[in-house]
Design a protein around this motif. Structure first.
Motif, PDB file in Angstrom:
ATOM      1  N   LEU A 416       3.446  -4.797  -5.808  1.00 55.47           N
ATOM      2  CA  LEU A 416       3.208  -3.006  -5.422  1.00 55.47           C
ATOM      3  C   LEU A 416       2.906  -2.354  -6.430  1.00 55.47           C
ATOM      4  O   LEU A 416       2.289  -1.163  -6.708  1.00 55.47           O
ATOM      5  N   ARG A 417       3.622  -2.538  -7.866  1.00 52.63           N
ATOM      6  CA  ARG A 417       3.050  -1.571  -9.004  1.00 52.63           C
ATOM      7  C   ARG A 417       1.649  -1.935  -9.144  1.00 52.63           C
ATOM      8  O   ARG A 417       1.448  -0.891  -9.648  1.00 52.63           O
ATOM      9  N   ARG A 419      -0.462  -2.698  -7.852  1.00 53.06           N
ATOM     10  CA  ARG A 419      -1.868  -1.492  -6.591  1.00 53.06           C
ATOM     11  C   ARG A 419      -1.680  -0.560  -6.757  1.00 53.06           C
ATOM     12  O   ARG A 419      -2.373   0.608  -6.772  1.00 53.06           O
ATOM     13  N   GLU A 420      -0.109  -0.027  -7.427  1.00 51.18           N
ATOM     14  CA  GLU A 420      -0.527   1.279  -7.447  1.00 51.18           C
ATOM     15  C   GLU A 420      -0.720   2.000  -8.706  1.00 51.18           C
ATOM     16  O   GLU A 420      -1.386   3.175  -8.802  1.00 51.18           O
ATOM     17  N   HIS A 424      -4.262   4.579  -8.714  1.00 49.12           N
ATOM     18  CA  HIS A 424      -3.491   5.406  -9.109  1.00 49.12           C
ATOM     19  C   HIS A 424      -5.546   5.970 -10.606  1.00 49.12           C
ATOM     20  O   HIS A 424      -5.994   6.697 -10.518  1.00 49.12           O
ATOM     21  N   THR A 454      -4.481  -3.244   0.660  1.00 47.16           N
ATOM     22  CA  THR A 454      -3.278  -3.442   0.023  1.00 47.16           C
ATOM     23  C   THR A 454      -2.137  -3.992   1.077  1.00 47.16           C
ATOM     24  O   THR A 454      -1.995  -5.207   1.739  1.00 47.16           O
ATOM     25  N   TRP A 475       6.935   2.200  -1.083  1.00 46.17           N
ATOM     26  CA  TRP A 475       5.712   2.561  -2.059  1.00 46.17           C
ATOM     27  C   TRP A 475       4.867   3.243  -0.873  1.00 46.17           C
ATOM     28  O   TRP A 475       3.955   4.218  -1.806  1.00 46.17           O
ATOM     29  N   SER A 478       4.947   6.968  -1.881  1.00 45.91           N
ATOM     30  CA  SER A 478       4.916   7.348  -3.192  1.00 45.91           C
ATOM     31  C   SER A 478       3.277   7.389  -3.257  1.00 45.91           C
ATOM     32  O   SER A 478       3.711   8.416  -3.708  1.00 45.91           O
ATOM     33  N   ALA A 479       2.459   6.547  -2.761  1.00 45.45           N
ATOM     34  CA  ALA A 479       1.491   6.544  -3.026  1.00 45.45           C
ATOM     35  C   ALA A 479       0.792   7.770  -2.148  1.00 45.45           C
ATOM     36  O   ALA A 479      -0.218   8.279  -2.968  1.00 45.45           O
ATOM     37  N   MET A 482       1.206  11.040  -4.014  1.00 45.89           N
ATOM     38  CA  MET A 482      -0.410  10.267  -4.871  1.00 45.89           C
ATOM     39  C   MET A 482      -1.267  11.235  -5.084  1.00 45.89           C
ATOM     40  O   MET A 482      -2.218  12.254  -5.115  1.00 45.89           O
TER      41      MET A 482
END
Length: 708
Positions: A416-417, A419-420, A424, A454, A475, A478-479, A482
């Motif tokens: 997940l990190r 893909r974040e 971004h 994802t 996640w 959070s996405a 963003m």
């Protein structure tokens, strides 16, 4: 025929003479042209000479092409032959090295056998040859080899603690080397390497103390791989040591010393593996022997006592188990992660029902170190510092192996990190150009496509780990935050019109519905994140309408509208019909006159346009904001009409004002109420009260000032 042959021979002879003249060392172009001009009889001779030179030029070009092609083919054939020869030389060198190793092993075995048969002869031979390798000097004993190691390592600062703990160590080989940077191939430092029977110690030179060193690293031979580095002048006489996860390159003084290092390293590793194998073989029979049962003290209790079961042994002498640590190192170095995990699964399956003995614990310690190294490599593969190209599927290999290693939580977090960071980066690389709506289309396509891919990849990778799905939902939120930050910065912070903002929000909602294909509904999240910005946009546009209405009210003359042309009247009819006012024709007069004031008509169009755009932005959290904004806008017009009815003294104008008030109460307000109910799904009591009341605000009859 004879004349033609003569002309052909003359032309050929002229061409040969011309070529020789042009190829001569004393050829000068200007002199040649001057002489040719003087000798020619006219333009025709010059043209013929020019044609001969051009033909000669083309012939020369063709000849050069043929020569280049021929040379190129010969070059390719030569390079192929060189490649074949180089391959054969490498094979021959490898065969010779193996033969040499076999011969040395046989010779050493024969010498050891002779020493065991005749110890006196062996002692005499070693006394006569003091330069035998330390590993062969058995008569010197453990104390002598330890003394030799201690003497040399006394010069190394920071390694004294190694000697008391390892009395079985002895020195095999040592020498000076130069370390180079593996990436830039630049000289780093001078070092001195000490090769012992079970490890390699690397010490750095101390510049201010001659013959003294500083301890730097100690590498066990079990996890050490030696790779020959092909000479590439000026970089030559080098070899590489692989100690996962790092590698170091060293340069020997010359080719002979490099060869000695490679040979002695391989031989020492081989001897280490053989000695470990013999030790395990010797321990296996001892463990297999059952213990002697004690004699029974009481013959009457003999039947009640049970024999103590013999300790079960685990056979670790299998070849694949002996080579397992090195095979794991090779798999990790070659990035064969699947092969490494397969070996670990094979070991776990073999040891699954076996008792945990001391040799098993020692093997587990070695294997656990390799597991840690493999995990570090897989973690690095999923780190955002790596390339983010390839989409979510590019991470599947590392994620699946981490899951097989029993680290699903870490795999989920790293996936997940990764893909974040990818999402971004994709959003940041979007170019802000052209219309805002075009950019929002691109932004939504990039973000929601990445989110959908994802989610599908997550469902594939973590199908058997239901506990990780909550992490994905967190996640996704959070996405989405963003995404909304980038969306709001472009749509709301740039003060776009309400219609543009409504279209952008509509596009975002439509893309968000795509996630329902995989059972993920994030509409409520995007509503919660956008509610503040949409409230601000509605209130800002409401203030604009109120200010524009007040400005028109201040200039109101209460006169009928004259649209001058039938086309303009037809256009106004269409605008009113699109606003929902279907009875507008009863307010039109003869020719192009409209029995309404410009202020009331403009207010109607602006209010209905605001309502349509606001309904595109509507969701339950905005209900009261939209309703209060509509009431405030309508109050401005209604209060102005009420004030005009009280203050107007001219009977004709008062009748006209009453007609406009009737249009507002009986036509516009019902249309607003109906459209609001259709868009929201429930009626609004405030709008009903506003329509049913003939006066929304009582005005002092003696007052002549506007309440608005």
């Amino acid at each position: 025929m004879a004349l033609a042959l003569a002309l052909g021979e003359g032309a050929a002879g002229g061409g040969s003479r011309l070529r020789r003249r042009l190829e001569s060392g004393s050829y000068a172009a200007e002199e040649y042209v001057r002489a040719l001009s003087q000798q020619s009889d006219g333009d025709r001779d010059l043209q013929e000479h020019r044609q001969r030179i051009q033909a000669l030029s083309e012939e020369t070009a063709q000849s050069l092409k043929r020569n280049v092609y021929q040379n190129y083919r010969q070059f390719i054939e030569t390079a192929r032959e060189i490649s074949y020869l180089e391959s054969e030389m490498y094979q021959l060198s490898h065969i010779l090295t193996e033969q040499k190793g076999i011969m040395e092993a046989v010779a050493q075995a024969l010498l050891q056998q002779a020493d065991r048969d005749d110890p006196a002869l062996g002692a005499a031979r070693r006394a006569a040859d003091p330069f035998l390798p330390l590993s062969a000097k058995d008569a010197a004993g453990e104390e002598g080899r330890q003394r030799s190691l201690t003497t040399l390592l006394e010069k190394v600062e920071g390694c004294r603690e190694l000697l008391p703990e390892s009395p079985g160590k002895f020195l095999v080989y040592n020498g000076d080397l130069v370390e180079y940077d593996a990436d830039q191939m630049l000289q780093v430092q001078r070092v001195h390497a000490f090769l012992m029977n079970d490890c390699l110690l690397v010490a750095a030179w101390l510049p201010n103390r001659r013959g003294a060193y500083r301890y730097e690293a100690l590498y066990p031979l079990d996890g050490l791989a030696v790779v020959n580095v092909k000479d590439n002048p000026p970089m030559k006489d080098m070899f590489k040591l692989l100690m996962f996860p790092e590698s170091r390159i060293f340069q020997a003084e010359n080719a002979k010393i490099k060869k000695e290092w490679l040979e002695v390293l391989e031989e020492t590793k081989r001897n280490r593996a053989l000695s470990e194998k013999r030790r395990l073989e010797q321990e296996a029979p001892a463990r297999a022997a059952p213990p002697t049962p004690p004699e029974a003290a009481n013959p009457f209790d003999e039947e009640d006592e049970e024999e103590a079961p013999p300790e079960e042994t685990v056979d670790l002498s299998l070849e694949w188990i002996q080579e397992l640590p090195e095979d794991l190192d090779v798999c990790i170095a070659q990035r064969d992660f699947e092969g490494a995990v397969d070996l670990l699964d094979k070991l776990n399956e073999y040891l699954g029902d076996k008792p945990v003995t001391q040799p098993v614990r020692e093997l587990r310690v070695k294997v656990d170190e390799r597991i840690r190294q493999l995990t570090e490599v897989l973690v690095f593969e999923l780190s955002p510092d790596r390339s983010l190209r390839g989409g979510p599927r590019a991470t599947r290999r590392a994620v699946s192996q981490l899951i097989r290693l029993g680290q699903s939580t870490k795999a989920c977090e790293l996936f997940l990190r990764n893909r974040e960071a990818a999402v971004h980066t994709a959003i940041r690389q979007l170019r802000i150009e052209g219309a805002t709506l075009l950019y929002i289309h691109k932004l939504c396509h990039v973000f929601f496509t990445s989110l959908l891919e994802t989610a599908r990849e997550f469902e594939t990778d973590f199908a058997g780990n239901s506990g990780c799905y909550s992490a994905f939902v967190v996640w996704a939120r959070s996405a989405m935050r963003m995404f909304v930050d980038a969306f709001s910065k472009q749509v709301f912070d740039s003060k776009e019109s309400l219609s543009t903002a409504a279209e952008c929000v509509k596009v975002a909602k439509e893309h968000c519905k795509q996630l329902s294909e995989i059972g993920l509904d994030l509409t409520f999240i995007i509503h919660a994140l956008l509610v503040k910005d949409i409230k601000g946009a509605l209130q800002s546009y409401k203030d604009i309408i109120i200010e524009a209405t007040k400005h028109r009210n201040s200039e109101e003359m209460w006169r009928r509208m004259n649209l001058m042309t039938p086309e303009a009247l037809g256009k106004l009819r269409e605008e009113m019909r699109s606003c929902g006012v279907t009875t507008f024709d009863q307010y039109t007069g003869d020719d192009c006159w409209v029995n309404l004031s410009y202020t009331v008509v403009a207010f109607t169009k602006q209010t209905m346009a605001f309502l349509e755009e606001a309904l595109k932005l509507y969701f339950p959290e905005l209900h009261m904001v939209l309703l209060e904004s509509l009431v405030e806008i309508i109050l401005v017009a209604v209060q102005h009409v009420d004030y005009s009815l009280r203050c107007e003294q001219d009977p004709e104008k008062k009748t006209f004002v009453r007609q406009n008030a009737s249009f507002l109460y009986e036509t516009v307000l019902p249309v607003v109420e109906k459209r609001f109910e259709e868009g929201v799904g429930k009626p609004a009591k405030q709008l009903q009260d506003l329509r049913n009341a003939s006066r929304l605000m009582r005005i002092n009859p003696e007052s002549t000032t506007s309440v608005v």
